[in-house]
Scaffold this motif. Sequence first.
Motif, PDB file in Angstrom:
ATOM      1  N   THR A   1     -19.221  19.590  12.182  1.00  0.00           N
ATOM      2  CA  THR A   1     -17.882  19.053  12.452  1.00  0.00           C
ATOM      3  C   THR A   1     -17.281  19.591  13.739  1.00  0.00           C
ATOM      4  O   THR A   1     -16.068  19.504  13.941  1.00  0.00           O
TER       5      THR A   1
ATOM      6  N   ASP B   1     -16.671  14.931  17.435  1.00  0.00           N
ATOM      7  CA  ASP B   1     -16.589  13.564  16.924  1.00  0.00           C
ATOM      8  C   ASP B   1     -17.372  12.689  17.896  1.00  0.00           C
ATOM      9  O   ASP B   1     -18.463  13.071  18.316  1.00  0.00           O
TER      10      ASP B   1
ATOM     11  N   ARG C   1     -10.296  14.446   8.644  1.00  0.00           N
ATOM     12  CA  ARG C   1     -11.445  13.792   9.293  1.00  0.00           C
ATOM     13  C   ARG C   1     -12.019  12.725   8.372  1.00  0.00           C
ATOM     14  O   ARG C   1     -12.266  12.976   7.194  1.00  0.00           O
TER      15      ARG C   1
ATOM     16  N   GLY D   1     -15.491  10.470  11.516  1.00  0.00           N
ATOM     17  CA  GLY D   1     -15.816  11.279  12.686  1.00  0.00           C
ATOM     18  C   GLY D   1     -16.231  10.463  13.888  1.00  0.00           C
ATOM     19  O   GLY D   1     -17.016  10.937  14.716  1.00  0.00           O
ATOM     20  N   THR D   2     -15.706   9.232  14.000  1.00  0.00           N
ATOM     21  CA  THR D   2     -16.078   8.373  15.123  1.00  0.00           C
ATOM     22  C   THR D   2     -14.968   8.265  16.163  1.00  0.00           C
ATOM     23  O   THR D   2     -15.011   7.386  17.023  1.00  0.00           O
TER      24      THR D   2
ATOM     25  N   ALA E   1     -10.599  14.154  16.022  1.00  0.00           N
ATOM     26  CA  ALA E   1     -11.221  14.490  14.741  1.00  0.00           C
ATOM     27  C   ALA E   1     -11.947  15.829  14.796  1.00  0.00           C
ATOM     28  O   ALA E   1     -12.818  16.107  13.980  1.00  0.00           O
ATOM     29  N   THR E   2     -11.587  16.673  15.758  1.00  0.00           N
ATOM     30  CA  THR E   2     -12.135  18.021  15.848  1.00  0.00           C
ATOM     31  C   THR E   2     -10.999  19.023  15.723  1.00  0.00           C
ATOM     32  O   THR E   2      -9.853  18.710  16.041  1.00  0.00           O
TER      33      THR E   2
ATOM     34  N   VAL F   1     -11.207  21.818   8.524  1.00  0.00           N
ATOM     35  CA  VAL F   1     -11.434  20.380   8.571  1.00  0.00           C
ATOM     36  C   VAL F   1     -11.392  19.838   7.149  1.00  0.00           C
ATOM     37  O   VAL F   1     -12.072  20.368   6.256  1.00  0.00           O
TER      38      VAL F   1
ATOM     39  N   ASP G   1     -12.631  17.033   5.032  1.00  0.00           N
ATOM     40  CA  ASP G   1     -13.597  15.937   4.982  1.00  0.00           C
ATOM     41  C   ASP G   1     -13.176  14.982   3.869  1.00  0.00           C
ATOM     42  O   ASP G   1     -13.390  15.251   2.684  1.00  0.00           O
TER      43      ASP G   1
ATOM     44  N   GLU H   1     -23.851  14.333   5.613  1.00  0.00           N
ATOM     45  CA  GLU H   1     -23.850  14.284   7.073  1.00  0.00           C
ATOM     46  C   GLU H   1     -25.058  15.009   7.662  1.00  0.00           C
ATOM     47  O   GLU H   1     -25.631  14.566   8.662  1.00  0.00           O
TER      48      GLU H   1
END
Length: 962
Positions: free
Chosen positions: A45, A48, A85, A88-89, A95-96, A101, A103, A581
Motif C-alpha cells: 500500500t 497507488d 483506500r 488503489g487506482t 490513496a497513499t 491505511v 482497506d 492484493e
Amino acid sequence: MAEQHRPPYRPQHRPTAEAPDGFAAALRSAVRGEADFGPTARALTTMDASNYRRVPLGVLAPRDADDIAAALTVCQEYGVPVVPRGGGTSIAGQATGTGLVLDLTRHLRSILALDPAARTATVQPGVILDDLRAAAAPHGLTFGPDPSTHSRCTLGGMIGNNSCGSHSVAWGTTADNVRALEVVRYGGEALRLEQGRAARPHGVRGRTAHGPEGVRELIDAHLALLRTGYPDLPRRISGYALDALLPEHPGGPDPVRAFCGSEGTLAVVTEATVRLVEAPRARALAVLGYADESAAAEAAPGLLPYRPLTVEGMAADLVREPAGLPRGAAWLFVETGGATPAEARAHAERILPAADAVDAAVVTDPAGQRALWRIREDASGTATRMPDGTEAWPGWEDCAVPPARLGPYLRDFRALLAQHGLRGTPYGHFGDGCIHVRIDFDLLTPEGVSRFRRFSEELADLVVAHGGSLSGEHGDGQARAELLPRMYGDELVGLFGRFKDLWDPHGGLNPGMLARPARLDENLRFDVLPRRPVDVEFGYPQDGGDFAGAVRRCVGVAKCRTETDPGPGVMCPSFRVTGEEAHSTRGRARLLHEMLAGEVITDGWRSTEVRDALDLCLSCKGCRSDCPVGVDMATYKAEFLHHHYQGRLRPAAHYALGRLPRWLRLARPFAGLLNALARVRPLAGLAKRLAGIAPERAIPELATETYSRWLRGRQGKGTHIVSSGRVVQVWADTFTEHLSPQVGRAAVRVLEEATGRTVLPPPSGVCCGLTYVSTGQLDAARAVMRRTLDRIGLLPGHPLVVLEPSCAATLRTDLPELLPDDPRARELASSVRTLAQYLEEYAPDWIPPRLDRPAVGQTHCHQHAVLGDAAERRLRERMGLTGELSGGCCGLAGNFGFEKGHWEVSVACAEEQLLPAVGGAEPGAEVLADGFSCRTQLDQLAGRRARHLAEVIAEGLEGGRP
C-alpha cells in the motif's frame, strides 16, 4: 545478463516510521477486522496508480462501520493519520498515506439494498462498480459513471475522487448520482448527509448544519466569493465543491455533492445511497476517424446536441492493433442507445453527417463493441510507454476545459510540450473537454524533476487561461493540489483549508491532500530505487536491460485485480482465486519495487515476503499480454527465484519438476516398470513426498515408445512419399516426447498430408529449458539452451513447428532474453510456429477435413500471451469446429499445480472458467487443449479426455480415407 565484475546487489536500508507505542495493541483490541503492521501489508500500500509513494504504519481491513468508527477513535487518541483506500487506482496520489491505511475492499463489499422502483441502491464503500452494475442490470438499470477501471474500482473511491467515466456526457459525475452518505469523522463521530437536506448526526432526526458545526456560518460569510470563484464547466473536479452549499443551489444546499471529491480528507464513507439510471436495451458505437486529435476535438462539441451516451477521443499512438477502426489518425467513439438494435443504429447513423469525419463505421455487434472499448479502456496503461519504449507518467492526467475550447487547448498543449522537449498522447472524454495524457517526464534525475515542476506550473496557467479545471476526473491529490491557487486564487483556497479544519480539526484524515498539500515534486516513488542497474540474468530488452525499469512498468492501473471478466483474458488467475492484493500482478510488482527500495522489504533477493507472494504466481504469462503496460511477472518470478536460491538448498519440487527433462530421459528405458510402480499407492505416495509433489496429484503415465523413437523407426517404412529435399522440422518437446507422443504422431500425419514434405526426426538432447526457467534455475536453463542451439541444426529462414505452447513461448521469449548476445537464439525464436501458424503460412491452399461439430476447451495461457491464437481460430473455422474456447488458466500450469501446497489454488483456477466450459458442453462436442498441462488437468479433475488440435485433424484425415 549479469556482469561478473559487479558486486551483488544489496538494497540501501532507509529508516521507516514506527507506530506509536501501544497503538497496534489498542487498535486490535478495538476492532474485529484484521490489522496488519507487517512488511508485506505495508509494502503493498505504499503506492497507488500515481507517481507518488508514502509508507504507511499499517493496514486495517475493517469489518463494518463500527470498526471504522473505533479505528478513527483510536487513531485520534494516538495521533495516527488515516487514509481510506479502495481499489488503489487513484492517479494523483491520494490513496497513499503515512499512517493507517483503511482497506475497504476486503469486507465492506455488500449491496445493502436495490430499489428498482425508486432507482436507487445502497452500498458499502468497497463494492466494485461492475458488481453494482451487474446487480442492477436485470432491472434494466445501471450506475451512470463508469471509469475505465470499472472492473476493479470501488464506489467509495469513486465518491472520494468524484469519478466520471466515458458516459458522463449522458449521466454526469459521481456527485450527480449520489443521494445520501453515511460517514465517520476522525475521532469516530458518525454523520448522515442527504441530498437537498442539511447534514445531521447519524441516528438523529432533524436538521443541523451543512456538515459539522460552523460550516453554515463559513458559507454564509463568503457567499460572493463562492458565487464567482468557480468556473462553469461539466468536468470541474478540483478543490472542494463549496458552491454546492450555496442557498440558491438547485434543491437547496447539498452536503452530499460538497462531500464528493473530498479525497478522504473530511470523513470516511461507510455507506452510500446512489441513483441508478435506465440502461438502453441496445447500443451502437459510431467510430469516427479524423486527420488528427485536434480535428476530433473540434468535432466533439457538435455531436452533443444529438444526446449521445459517449463522445470519447483517442489518437493512433495508443492503438496497438488498428483492426476494426476506420481510416484516420485519431478517432471519436460515440455510443448511442435505443430500445432495439435498429433504433440504436439509426441514432448512430443520424450523427454521422454532423461528424465531419474522414471515415466512419457503425458497430452494433456487442463483441465488436467490447473489443473497441477495450482499446480505449487500456489506454491508461498503453500510454505509459511511448512508441520508442520511453517511459511516460501521469501527473497531468485529466485536466478539463470547456468542450468548445478543447481544440485550441490541445494545440496550445502540444506547443507547450514541444517547448519543454516532452512528448505525450492525449486521449479521453472529448465530449466533456477532459483530457488524459501520460508524458515522458524524467522523474529519475534532479534535472528532470525540475523540468516536471516548471512544466506543471506553466500547464496549470494554460488550463486556467482556457477556463478549465486542473482536475476533470481523478482529483487533485498530491499531483495538482499545490497549484490550486493558480486556478481559484489564494482567498478561495484559504477557504478550502478552513472547511477542512471544521470537518477534521486534528488534521488526521489524508493529510497532504487538497488543503495545505505537499509539493507536487515530493514523495516521488522513483526516489528510492537504485541508481545503477541491478545485476540480473534476463536481458529485459524492452526496458534497456534494467530490472528496476521492468518493475517500474507497473503503474497501478490494476487490471490484474479484475475478478469477473469471462472474456479471453488470463490475468491474474491467482488473484481471482484468493482475492489478495499480494497475489495480483500489481501486488507482486509493488513488493519487488519495495525490495529494490530496501526500506520496507529489507532483505533484497533473500526476501521471504516477495518469495511468498510469488509462490502462487502460476507463471502463466497472462500479464505479458493482458496487462496494458506489459508487466511480465513470470519472468520476474524466474529472476527472483534464481537469486533467492543461489547457493542455497531449493525446494524438492525444483529438483524433481524443474529438472524433469533430465529425469524423463533417464527413465525412458524403464517406462513400463515405472508406470506399474506408480500405480502402487504406498510407493507413489512416498515418491510424491520426496519430490515435493501434491499428494492429491496422480503421476502421469510415461510413454513406452517416445515420439522420436517412433519417428526414427518409421523412416523408410511406409512414410509419406515426398519430393526430395523438402522437409518439415518439428520440435520434440519434453511433453510430446515422453508423455504424449500421440500428439507428435498426429502432427506428422497432418504435416505430411498438408505439405507433401517429410518430417525429419529431431536431434537428440534438445530442450527449450522451460522447466528450468519456471523454477528459476537460470544457469542450468542457459546451459540447456546453448546445448540446444549447438545441436538443433536449424536451416536459416526455415520454420520450426512446436506443438506444446509453453515450449513454443519459451523459445520465442525466454531463449533470446536469457541469451541476448547469441544471434542463434534470436534466429531460433523467430522461426517458431505453432501447427496452425505453419499450415496457414506454408500450406495456404490445403483444405483440412470438415468435422462440423462444436468445440470447447481452453486456449493455452502461454499461447494467448505470447504466440496468439488467430491462426488456430481460422483453422477451426475452416474445419467447422464451432464455439469459443475459454480464457483463463487451467491451473496446472506446468510444475505449479503439481507442487505441494498448490492443490487448492490449482483446482480453483480450473473451476473459474475451464471446468464450467467443458462441463456445460453439448453432447458430441470436441474438447480441445493443445497444452499437456491443460489436458492433464481436465483428465484428473473432470475425467475428460482433451485432445491437441493435431489429433483432431489427423482423425479427420483418417475418417476421410476411402
